[in-house]
Structure formats: structure tokens, C-alpha cells
Design a protein around this motif. Structure first.
Motif: not given
Length: 133
Positions: A56-70
Motif C-alpha cells: 500500500c505504501i509503495t503504490f499509494y500515489p497510484h491510488e491518489v492519481a486514479r482518484t483524482r483522474m475520476r
């Protein structure tokens, strides 16, 4: 990129599980991995939580980007553009906004899922060394 967290999670979990099993087998002085103790299952649960935390810590920026892109509008259009915009607007810490809530939700859930999986596999697998068989 979306599957990367899951891949890392399982790679770490399997490595931790391998260490738990090898230590457990060596401690018992028996070369049989199929006879697991309750401590092994508790350690599997901890390993599941640890591996999920690291992934989670490693790939959390990906989740942030995905959420923002929505979000509606043209502010966030592409993955790398979104990440760089978040860093410009909120600093590097912005890439990890909401991580603690994500960890509080995901880590216990994953630990219990992996514990249930390991117990199910163990229960459904015949063991010649169990119960004096």
C-alpha cells in the motif's frame, strides 16, 4: 499499473510465509511443512498485514492519481500529469493523503482474508502426520 500493488503484496507475503515455514520446520526438528501450529497461522496473519502495508505504501500515489483522474473537469487528465500536479499543489506529502485511512481499512481485512485462506487450505488438504494417521 493498477495490479502492481497486488503483485508486490503477494510476492512479499509468499517470501514471509516461506521464512515462517522454514523456521517452524527447523524449530520442530521435523522435515514436514504440512503440520502447522496455531502460532504459524498467527504469523501468517501478521505476514499478510505486513505485506499489505508495504505494498500500500509503495503504490499509494497510484491510488491518489486514479482518484483524482475520476474527478470532473480537465484538471487531471493523464497519470503522470496528475502525479506532478498533485506534487506541485500539495507537495510530496500530497501523494500520501488519506494513506492512514486506507491502511486502517485494508490491512486488517487482508490479514483476515489470508488467515482464512491458509486455514481453509490446511483444513482441506490431507495430512498424513495429523491425528496419528
Amino acid at each position: 499499473m493498477g495490479i502492481s500493488e497486488t503483485v508486490l503484496h503477494f510476492v512479499i507475503y509468499e517470501k514471509l510465509k516461506e521464512k515462517i515455514l522454514s523456521r517452524s520446520v527447523n524449530a520442530r526438528g521435523v522435515g514436514v511443512e504440512s503440520d502447522k501450529s496455531p502460532l504459524d497461522f498467527a504469523e501468517f496473519m501478521i505476514a499478510g498485514g505486513m505485506s499489505k502495508t508495504l505494498a500500500c505504501i509503495t503504490f499509494y500515489p497510484h491510488e491518489v492519481a486514479r482518484t483524482r483522474m475520476r474527478e470532473e473537469g480537465d484538471k487531471y487528465r493523464r497519470f503522470w500529469q496528475t502525479l506532478s500536479r498533485v506534487v506541485v499543489e500539495s507537495g510530496w506529502r500530497g501523494l500520501y493523503g488519506g494513506l492512514s485511512a486506507q491502511l486502517l481499512r485494508a490491512v486488517p481485512n487482508t490479514a483476515l482474508i489470508l488467515l482464512t485462506y491458509e486455514l481453509t487450505v490446511y483444513t482441506l488438504t490431507p495430512h498424513s502426520n495429523r491425528h496419528g494417521e
